[in-house]
Design an enzyme around this catalytic site. Structure first.
Site, PDB file in Angstrom:
ATOM      1  CE  LYS A 638      -4.400  -1.563   0.008  1.00  0.00           C
ATOM      2  NZ  LYS A 638      -4.787  -2.048   1.499  1.00  0.00           N
ATOM      3  NE  ARG A 673      -7.552  -8.435  -1.280  1.00  0.00           N
ATOM      4  CZ  ARG A 673      -6.969  -8.180  -2.419  1.00  0.00           C
ATOM      5  NH1 ARG A 673      -6.223  -6.971  -2.294  1.00  0.00           N
ATOM      6  NH2 ARG A 673      -7.434  -7.854  -3.767  1.00  0.00           N
TER       7      ARG A 673
END
Length: 692
Positions: A638, A673
């Site tokens: 991210k 994830r």
């Protein structure tokens, strides 16, 4: 008394210059004159005027407690009154000190109370004393001004507290129309009525039962309760002829999860509408110990059936699902018990409502508190969450109650309450040309090889996506999204790969097509907000769903990162709303996974705060209505990871991702994830070894 001056000749000298004492005779005369020559609108008015007089310049008091009692103020009580305490400050202001109290002395009522048969044949006398407390914070009273001021609270002409007549009347009607098993339940019921229905913030209830003992005057019980103790769900009629019922579910033989799921399905098919379900819990057998572990839950239903007819229907469901009863409390493929039926108290040879043993069973109270923690037990008038918290700890030899979330027959159940649980790896497989880190990397021709490699490297779940949700990504049609992922799912299944597949979509039509093609889990970044059909579709499909927190859309979420009440608290509250929406749509609680949404409507500090304080979301002590539910975290590659580590390219953020993944495991993540499966598998193994 001031210090005496010294004697010049050495002899002792007693010198009394002034003695500032309050003469009780003077006070009594002044108060008598005030009371006998004035009129008062209420007992409160009288108490305040006496306080002003005693603390005013004439009598010069510094502190006073005034008790005003009115004999025979109530027909069935000895007296009622008010007690207030006031203090004069150095600047002449008079302030309220402590709590004002309104009391009712020796209210005499009659009711059924007791557990013995002869005690339940006719009503007995009881004597009740009530003290209603009200704390007046920062209240200031002007001496001689003739008006009480209570901060921002407009209290009326003289700060009226509680209407003791209305409270006594309500309690009288309630008590004499009810019956009780114990004095403890009796006083709790009175406190509840006063707090919930009469608006009392805090009350002390004392009750005596004069006829209980031969050689004692009377036994009694006294309790003090605040309104917050009874933060109860008010019972509401669900419709004419309809009843609100809670049913316990249990199984310990065969495929337990299938049995519970089929029992709930049978209820719906027979017109007994299932409104909500609890999480599922594994529990050790309680009475007959030599038998397998149970799977337990509770469901809330709506029915038009009478209690007896409902019981008959439940027994028919048990028979349909193959239950064969051997011994009492012994093994069973399915067990359905009525716990509560409205607020009914019923006892027949065949049926007891509320369920006789429910208050001693954690495997009943814990799932019940998932969906109705503040509901009151009809006999004790106490919220079930308080009954759960009051249970004694189990013996050390008894395994603790454990949660149970069934994702796939090819995975062990998730167990968020187990401190030694593993963390599962969800591998990201984006079939998109424009995803932020792996766009265009995977295709239909390589999907089987990619999934096989993910499995070999340690993936437990494959998360397939066909629509990028990065900020600013163009939105494609549902048809194009489906054309990317449905063939891939079919290809994976045709290759004989049984790995659980999660479909990353916020479109109901795509989710349905994916499940029909072989997907097991729906992963919706919008938690059902982007497509109004999503939650009902999930309910119809009966598959697990991951509800992720976000705000706005991928185009607008970057401007919605402000959380004035705190990001963790707000995420929990907003996810709770989505869980409630899912339950209202028919999604079973045992099918819900939660995701706090790292990178979605969060700035860098917000993302770090969620990871840092993840235990407040996942822990057993979490106080947000999401206790026992599994959590999925997706920090992989991210932007905030790149910002912290200074790595611009998303595909090169493995080291920063590793640190975030380890922290997520430490904070209680049940699933992470990730893109880099092999590397993150090793990170997870190490983090589990440290924290689990």
């Amino acid at each position: 008394m001031r210090e005496a001056p010294s004697s010049e000749d050495g002899n002792d000298l007693i010198f009394l210059r002034s003695l500032n004492l309050i003469n009780y005779g003077t006070v009594a005369k002044a108060v008598s004159g005030l009371v006998e020559n004035s009129t008062f609108t209420s007992l409160e008015h009288l108490a305040e005027e006496v306080s002003r007089l005693t603390l005013g310049p004439v009598l010069g008091g510094g502190w006073v407690k005034v008790v005003v009692e009115k004999p025979r103020a109530l027909l069935r009580a000895d007296a009622a009154g008010i007690a207030v305490t006031r203090r004069r400050e150095k600047d002449g202001r008079v302030v309220v000190e402590g709590e004002d109290r309104v009391f009712v002395k020796n209210l005499r009522l009659v009711t059924i109370i007791g557990i013995n048969p002869w005690e339940r044949e006719e009503k007995q006398s009881v004597i009740i004393n009530l003290t209603m407390h009200k704390e007046n914070k920062c209240a200031i009273l002007g001496v001689g001004e003739g008006q009480a001021m209570g901060g921002d609270e407009k209290q009326g002409e003289f700060g009226l507290l509680y209407d003791f007549r209305a409270v006594a009347q309500h309690i009288t009607e309630h008590v004499e129309a009810s019956d009780y098993k114990t004095v403890e339940a009796f006083v709790t019921a009175i406190a509840r009525e006063a707090c919930v229905h009469c608006g009392i913030s805090k009350i002390t209830v004392q009750a005596e039962k004069p006829s209980a003992l031969t050689f004692a005057e009377c036994p009694g019980v006294e309790i003090t309760r605040e309104r917050s103790f009874f933060n109860l769900e008010e019972f509401r009629t669900v419709g004419e002829g309809k009843h609100d019922v809670f049913i316990a579910l249990g199984s310990n033989v065969g495929d337990r999860f299938r049995a519970v799921k089929n029992a709930v399905k049978e209820l719906d098919m027979r017109g007994i509408k299932v409104k909500r379900t609890s999480s599922l819990y594994q529990s050790a057998p309680m009475y007959v110990l030599d038998q397998p572990t149970f799977l337990n839950g509770v469901c809330q239903v709506e029915t038009t059936l009478s209690p007896e007819d409902l019981l008959t229907e439940l027994k028919e469901i048990e028979n349909t699902l193959g239950r064969t009863k051997t011994v009492e409390n012994g093994p069973r493929s399915i067990d359905l018990d009525i716990l509560l039926y409205d607020d009914l108290v019923l006892q027949t040879e065949r049926l007891k409502i509320p369920h006789a043993s429910m208050l001693e069973r954690e495997f009943v109270l814990r799932p019940l508190c998932d969906i109705a923690p503040s509901r009151a037990h009809p006999l004790t008038s106490t919220a079930f969450i308080h009954h759960l918290n009051a249970l004694p700890p189990p013996p050390p030899s008894t395994p603790p109650l454990r949660t149970f979330i069934h994702l796939s027959p090819h995975l062990p159940p998730l167990d968020p309450s187990n401190p030694h649980r593993p963390t599962l790896i969800m591998a990201v497989l984006n079939l998109t040309p424009d995803s932020f880190s792996d766009g265009g990397l995977h295709s239909l021709t390589t999907v089987v090889a990619t999934v096989t490699s993910f499995i070999e490297k340690g993936a437990h779940i494959i998360d397939i996506g066909g629509q990028s949700t990065r900020p600013g990504a163009p939105q494609i049609s549902a048809e194009e999204e489906a054309s990317r992922i449905i063939p891939a799912i079919r290809t994976i299944r045709a290759a004989g790969l049984t790995v659980p597949i999660s479909i990353d979509t916020y479109r109901a039509s795509v989710a349905r097509a994916a499940v029909e093609a072989g997907a097991d889990i729906i992963n919706d970044i919008s938690a059902g907000r982007f497509d109004s059909s999503m939650l009902t579709t999930v309910a119809e499909l009966g598959v697990p769903v991951c509800l992720m927190h976000t705000r706005g859309t991928p185009e607008t979420m970057g401007s919605l990162t402000s959380y004035p009440l705190g990001v963790v608290r707000t995420v929990a509250a907003e996810l709770s709303e989505r869980v409630a929406a899912a339950e209202a749509a028919g999604v079973r609680r045992w099918n819900i996974i939660l995701d706090p949404g790292l990178g979605f409507a969060k700035d860098m500090e917000g993302n770090l705060e969620i990871i840092r304080r993840l235990g407040e979301l996942t822990g057993d002590g979490a106080d947000h209505g999401l206790r026992g539910m599994p959590w999925l975290l997706g920090p992989s590659r991210k932007r905030f990871v790149g910002t912290v580590t200074g790595v611009e390219r998303a595909g090169e953020r493995q080291w920063g991702t590793a640190g975030a993944v380890a922290a997520c495991v430490g904070g209680g993540a049940d699933v992470v994830r990730v893109h880099d499966v092999e590397e993150m598998r090793r990170v997870v193994d190490m983090a589990v070894a440290i924290w689990r």
